[in-house]
Design a protein around this motif. Structure first.
Motif, PDB file in Angstrom:
ATOM      1  N   VAL A 331      11.733   7.076  -8.237  1.00 14.74           N
ATOM      2  CA  VAL A 331      10.686   6.257  -7.641  1.00 14.74           C
ATOM      3  C   VAL A 331       9.610   6.038  -8.705  1.00 14.74           C
ATOM      4  CG1 VAL A 331       8.961   6.131  -5.806  1.00 14.74           C
ATOM      5  CG2 VAL A 331      11.167   7.232  -5.376  1.00 14.74           C
ATOM      6  N   ALA A 332       9.346   4.764  -9.012  1.00 13.76           N
ATOM      7  CA  ALA A 332       8.344   4.465 -10.024  1.00 13.76           C
ATOM      8  C   ALA A 332       6.963   4.862  -9.531  1.00 13.76           C
ATOM      9  CB  ALA A 332       8.380   2.970 -10.350  1.00 13.76           C
ATOM     10  N   PHE A 333       6.105   5.236 -10.418  1.00 11.96           N
ATOM     11  CA  PHE A 333       4.713   5.597 -10.096  1.00 11.96           C
ATOM     12  C   PHE A 333       4.611   6.756  -9.107  1.00 11.96           C
ATOM     13  CE2 PHE A 333       4.619   0.884 -10.778  1.00 11.96           C
ATOM     14  CZ  PHE A 333       4.026   0.921 -12.040  1.00 11.96           C
ATOM     15  N   GLN A 336       1.606   8.710  -8.826  1.00 13.53           N
ATOM     16  CA  GLN A 336       0.363   8.022  -8.433  1.00 13.53           C
ATOM     17  C   GLN A 336       0.327   7.693  -6.935  1.00 13.53           C
ATOM     18  OE1 GLN A 336      -0.919   4.805 -11.125  1.00 13.53           O
ATOM     19  NE2 GLN A 336       0.659   5.532 -12.526  1.00 13.53           N
ATOM     20  N   ILE A 337       1.393   8.047  -6.220  1.00 14.04           N
ATOM     21  CA  ILE A 337       1.436   7.744  -4.785  1.00 14.04           C
ATOM     22  C   ILE A 337       0.888   8.947  -4.018  1.00 14.04           C
ATOM     23  CG2 ILE A 337       2.924   7.145  -2.835  1.00 14.04           C
ATOM     24  CD1 ILE A 337       4.921   6.004  -4.911  1.00 14.04           C
TER      25      ILE A 337
ATOM     26  N   VAL B  81       0.853   1.269  -0.228  1.00 14.79           N
ATOM     27  CA  VAL B  81       1.476   2.324  -1.036  1.00 14.79           C
ATOM     28  C   VAL B  81       2.742   2.869  -0.385  1.00 14.79           C
ATOM     29  CG1 VAL B  81      -0.671   3.065  -2.169  1.00 14.79           C
ATOM     30  CG2 VAL B  81       0.215   4.371  -0.236  1.00 14.79           C
ATOM     31  N   GLU B  82       2.873   2.646   0.925  1.00 12.46           N
ATOM     32  CA  GLU B  82       4.108   3.088   1.578  1.00 12.46           C
ATOM     33  C   GLU B  82       5.306   2.306   1.035  1.00 12.46           C
ATOM     34  OE1 GLU B  82       4.263   5.834   3.370  1.00 12.46           O
ATOM     35  OE2 GLU B  82       2.120   5.972   2.970  1.00 12.46           O
ATOM     36  N   LEU B  84       5.662   1.445  -2.031  1.00 15.19           N
ATOM     37  CA  LEU B  84       6.024   2.121  -3.280  1.00 15.19           C
ATOM     38  C   LEU B  84       6.771   3.418  -2.999  1.00 15.19           C
ATOM     39  CD1 LEU B  84       2.657   1.650  -5.210  1.00 15.19           C
ATOM     40  CD2 LEU B  84       4.837   0.541  -5.736  1.00 15.19           C
ATOM     41  N   ARG B  85       6.300   4.156  -1.971  1.00 13.59           N
ATOM     42  CA  ARG B  85       6.902   5.448  -1.657  1.00 13.59           C
ATOM     43  C   ARG B  85       8.395   5.301  -1.331  1.00 13.59           C
ATOM     44  NH1 ARG B  85       3.756   9.407  -0.132  1.00 13.59           N
ATOM     45  NH2 ARG B  85       2.253   8.107   0.955  1.00 13.59           N
ATOM     46  N   ALA B  87      10.364   2.670  -2.170  1.00  9.07           N
ATOM     47  CA  ALA B  87      10.942   1.584  -2.978  1.00  9.07           C
ATOM     48  C   ALA B  87      12.418   1.812  -3.284  1.00  9.07           C
ATOM     49  CB  ALA B  87      10.158   1.439  -4.277  1.00  9.07           C
ATOM     50  N   PRO B 116      -4.290   4.766  -5.501  1.00  7.88           N
ATOM     51  CA  PRO B 116      -4.304   3.947  -6.718  1.00  7.88           C
ATOM     52  C   PRO B 116      -5.090   2.652  -6.523  1.00  7.88           C
ATOM     53  CG  PRO B 116      -2.115   3.998  -5.700  1.00  7.88           C
ATOM     54  CD  PRO B 116      -2.950   4.985  -4.966  1.00  7.88           C
ATOM     55  N   MET B 122       1.256  -2.601  -9.521  1.00  7.85           N
ATOM     56  CA  MET B 122       2.380  -1.677  -9.401  1.00  7.85           C
ATOM     57  C   MET B 122       3.498  -2.312  -8.583  1.00  7.85           C
ATOM     58  SD  MET B 122      -0.042   1.616  -8.737  1.00  7.85           S
ATOM     59  CE  MET B 122       1.031   2.991  -8.490  1.00  7.85           C
ATOM     60  N   VAL B 125       5.468  -4.739 -10.581  1.00 11.70           N
ATOM     61  CA  VAL B 125       6.376  -4.084 -11.532  1.00 11.70           C
ATOM     62  C   VAL B 125       7.640  -3.601 -10.821  1.00 11.70           C
ATOM     63  CG1 VAL B 125       6.668  -2.073 -13.048  1.00 11.70           C
ATOM     64  CG2 VAL B 125       4.528  -3.398 -13.107  1.00 11.70           C
ATOM     65  N   VAL B 126       7.417  -2.992  -9.649  1.00 10.90           N
ATOM     66  CA  VAL B 126       8.545  -2.353  -8.954  1.00 10.90           C
ATOM     67  C   VAL B 126       9.437  -3.381  -8.256  1.00 10.90           C
ATOM     68  CG1 VAL B 126       9.138  -0.728  -7.102  1.00 10.90           C
ATOM     69  CG2 VAL B 126       7.259  -0.207  -8.662  1.00 10.90           C
TER      70      VAL B 126
END
Lengths: 582, 194
Positions: A331-333, A336-337, B81-82, B84-85, B87, B116, B122, B125-126
């Motif tokens: 998982v990227a970043f 930071q999460i 941000v969820e 990203l979590r 992804a 963040p 972000m 990017v993802v």
């Protein structure tokens, strides 16, 4: 017509269709919705939340001895509580069909342990059914009732979190006839004193042999022949994961998995080149396959800790075939999460009590419920959890062991009714001095707000007597029983200080209804006056999700704020006021 | 579509945002379109203000109710941000539909973590295929901020092959009668946004 149903809804539907007239249980994730859904079939089905699983089991057993078809529902750890009646009901048997519906929690999504309840079927020597989806949940419940009635033996239907809480399509059928109620006196059958119990013991073993014959021909156990190079023996949700990972393999899918269908296992083994057992948690099937003298793989490639998934089985397949496991995309970043763990809700009446306890150098033995979340930072005011009711008994144990600090037991209202009362008796009887705090939010909150003996309502939706926790405390011999409002922080702190100083046991009952259940705010929404706020961030110490920190000064999210006013009471500068920004 | 071509969607957010209703509507729409459907959601301890995920799979025959990693056609998030979590559930080339809402976790408030500041960068990017927009603002514009979940569902619908009337019937079946019009409108806003 097909309906999209969760596994738990489907079990309830199965019970309805099977002619079940009595359903009992104690709430516990992931089993709770079985009984909630069965109760929708009232008045054809009587349903009750019992104070605990042992009582629920016994109530359903009584109904089944009288001839009614009955189910009892619980989570895996609930079956530990009900293990005593389970083991002997196996001996005396039942008249009407009786099924214990038990939901395991592989992965520990909402549980304190990860036990595999299938072991109880072998332990109690009774039939075990393991559905893999909602259609099977309904069909197997009906089959379990039928097998139970045919052999006059209780049965277990074992679900898991992913079976209970996944939705899939179900075809409904009509309700069959109900059992005939009328208890027929027969002491050698129903009274397991040794002279009659010993023959029962014999009958249990004979019954198992006959049940094995049935499981060998049951439609719940089936062979799917495909490529014969690899044969997979599996059960429950693991079947569906394995089908995606090994679409070409032959399968022996067990649904009526105990007593094991040995003839079928031998037939399958002789038809494939190699065998892999894919099962979640314990190597329940694998050990038996090995005991039959059949070579197999299983735990050496498939993990037995935490729940399985298609991803984990892809890795298992790679290992089996001597390939490197597929790389998991990181998982990227990730660093930071920010983590987002479950927390006590805004306005939760428990928050202030934990905050107040944080001012004392005490040991807090905790218990199972929403208030378990008091163990997390920033409240960080629960030091142990064992099982339902242990918050009370363990406080006494620490104190008599000579722990130098005062020990405080914390327990919820539903948990106290469940198994806390005997602990209270123990403290007074054995001259303990523990302080016990009941966090009484007038509901069984964590599992979704079920009623209990203190709420004044039944699962059937009727008004009933509301048992007073204070009266229970006094009846258990507590001389110091104090009722307090958890939202009045100063008062709560004073009460706790006084009771901690007492040289005798005391019971503090902090009562306020769960705002989430009431679906209304406790009071007016609060706001922080930025010109008065000095940025000390003491308000963040109460761990309220409605107060957002991380910026220069904290601010209150007006949508989330439940208006309990706890933050206003901890603010030293008076910056927090009711009714929005001043 | 073959058995291997099960369509998977992952919906994420924070407890109380309406993820479960959105999941129910999607499943119902797939059923209306004649597919086999399985969904999964989390209850109990995992729900109290924590991250929430619902998974919906449909196709001619669905086995696992859980979406394997790197296989979802769509990842939709009501909290940024969820997205990203979770992804790693999205298949390469899959569509990420992310609402710009930011909900501060308690871990950030008491200083154990930081939220963040550059989430949008972000996300870019993802997720090569990203729809990033404020579903709550769009819902507010049509009269009820709570319909943000259905606005998001409208965006999701653009990435799935279900016919419009299946979605409309599903919404009518899943929401209380007096809210049907509002929710149909919210769905349109999302569907026409892309």
């Amino acid at each position: 017509m097909r309906y999209l149903m969760s596994g738990n809804e489907a079990i309830a539907r199965g019970a309805y269709e099977a002619g079940v007239t009595v359903g009992t249980g104690y709430p516990g994730t992931p089993s709770t919705e079985i009984l909630e859904n069965l109760a929708k079939y009232k008045p054809k089905v009587y349903c009750e939340w019992s104070p605990n699983e042992k009582v629920a089991f016994e109530v359903a057993a009584g109904a089944a001895l009288a001839g009614a078809r009955a189910i009892v529902t619980m989570k895996h750890v609930g079956l530990n509580v009900a293990a005593d009646p389970l083991m002997t009901l196996s001996y005396i048997g039942v008249e009407g069909g009786f099924v214990a519906c038990v939901a395991d929690d592989p992965g520990m999504h909402s549980s304190q342990n990860e036990q595999d309840s299938r072991n109880y079927a072998r332990f109690a020597k009774i039939p075990l059914f393991e559905p893999a989806d909602s259609q099977e949940a309904k069909d197997f419940l009906k089959m379990a009732i039928q097998v139970s009635e045919q052999f006059k033996s209780p049965a277990i239907l074992r679900s898991t979190t992913r079976v209970s809480h996944s939705r899939s399509l179900v075809v409904q059928e009509e309700r069959t006839a109900e059992g005939k109620v009328g208890f027929v006196k027969n002491p050698p059958r129903f009274v397991p004193i040794p002279v009659w119990g010993r023959p029962m013991r014999q009958r249990v073993e004979e019954r198992l042999l006959r049940q094995k014959k049935l499981s060998e021909s049951s439609p719940a156990n089936r062979i799917e022949w495909r490529n014969r190079a690899l044969g997979i023996i599996t059960s429950s949700i693991a079947y569906h994961y394995a089908r995606e990972v090994w679409p070409e393999a032959s399968f022996l899918k067990l649904g009526f998995s105990y007593p094991f269908p040995d003839a079928l296992i031998y037939e399958f083994a002789s038809g494939v080149d190699s065998i892999l057992v894919v099962e979640e948690l314990d190597d329940f099937i694998e050990q038996h396959v090995r005991a039959l003298g059949i070579k197999c793989q299983g735990r050496n490639v498939v993990p037995g800790i935490m729940e399985l998934s298609v991803d984990l089985l892809q890795a298992a397949r790679a290992k089996l075939e001597g390939r490197a496991a597929p790389l998991e995309k990181p998982v990227a970043f990730l660093d930071q999460i920010p983590p987002r763990p479950p927390v006590l809700c805004p306005g939760c009446p428990h928050r202030g009590v934990f905050y107040a306890l944080g001012k004392h150098d005490v040991v807090v033995t905790g218990d199972i419920g929403c208030y378990s979340l008091g163990a997390f930072k920033p409240l960080d005011r629960m030091d142990t959890i064992l099982c339902m009711g242990a918050g009370i008994s363990m406080a006494h144990g620490m104190q008599i062991a000579g722990e130098s600090r005062k020990v405080v037991g914390v327990v919820g209202d539903s948990t106290l009714f469940h198994s806390g009362i005997t602990g209270l008796l123990d403290i007074t009887y054995n001259k303990g001095t523990s302080t016990i705090i009941v966090l009484d939010n007038r509901t069984t909150a964590m599992t979704g707000h079920q009623d209990h003996p203190g709420t004044g309502r039944t699962l059937m939706g009727e008004a009933t007597v509301a048992i007073s926790i204070e009266d229970i405390g006094r009846a258990c011999g507590f001389k110091r029983v104090i009722s307090a409002d958890p939202y009045r922080l100063k008062n709560a702190m004073q009460v706790i200080s006084e009771e901690l100083a007492a040289d005798e046991p005391s019971l503090i009952v902090f009562s306020a209804p769960c705002p989430l259940r009431e679906r209304r705010r406790v009071g007016q929404v609060r706001a922080i006056q930025t010109d008065v706020c000095k940025g000390c961030e003491l308000c963040l110490g109460i761990g309220c999700p409605a107060i957002e920190g991380g910026g220069e000064k904290p601010k209150i999210n007006e949508i989330l704020c439940a208006g309990c006013g706890l933050c206003e009471q901890v603010c030293p500068t008076g910056a927090i006021v009711a009714g929005g920004e001043a | 579509m073959t058995e291997n071509e099960t369509q998977s969607t992952v919906l994420v957010g924070v407890g109380g945002q309406g993820i479960l209703l959105a999941s129910e509507i999607l499943a119902q729409a797939a059923m209306q379109a004649g597919y086999d459907v399985k969904t999964n959601e989390v209850h109990g301890m995992a729900q109290r203000g924590g991250s929430v995920m619902a998974q919906i799979r449909y196709g001619p025959k669905v086995h696992s109710p859980l979406v394997p990693k790197n296989s979802a056609q769509i990842l939709a998030a009501l909290e940024q941000v969820e997205a990203l979590r979770f992804a790693n559930y999205l298949a390469p080339g899959g569509l990420a539909a992310v609402s710009a809402q930011a909900i501060t976790p308690v871990t950030v408030s008491f200083g154990a973590a930081r939220y963040p500041e550059n989430v949008e960068e972000m996300l870019k990017v993802v997720f090569p295929r990203l729809v990033y927009f404020d579903a709550a603002q769009k819902a507010k514009e049509i009269g009820d901020i709570r319909a943000a979940n259905i606005v998001l569902l409208g965006v999701v619908s653009c990435g799935l092959d279900l016919p419009l009337d299946a979605w409309q019937r599903a919404i009518a079946l899943c929401v209380p009668e007096k809210f049907i019009d509002l929710n149909l409108k919210a769905f349109d806003v999302g569907r026409n946004f892309v």
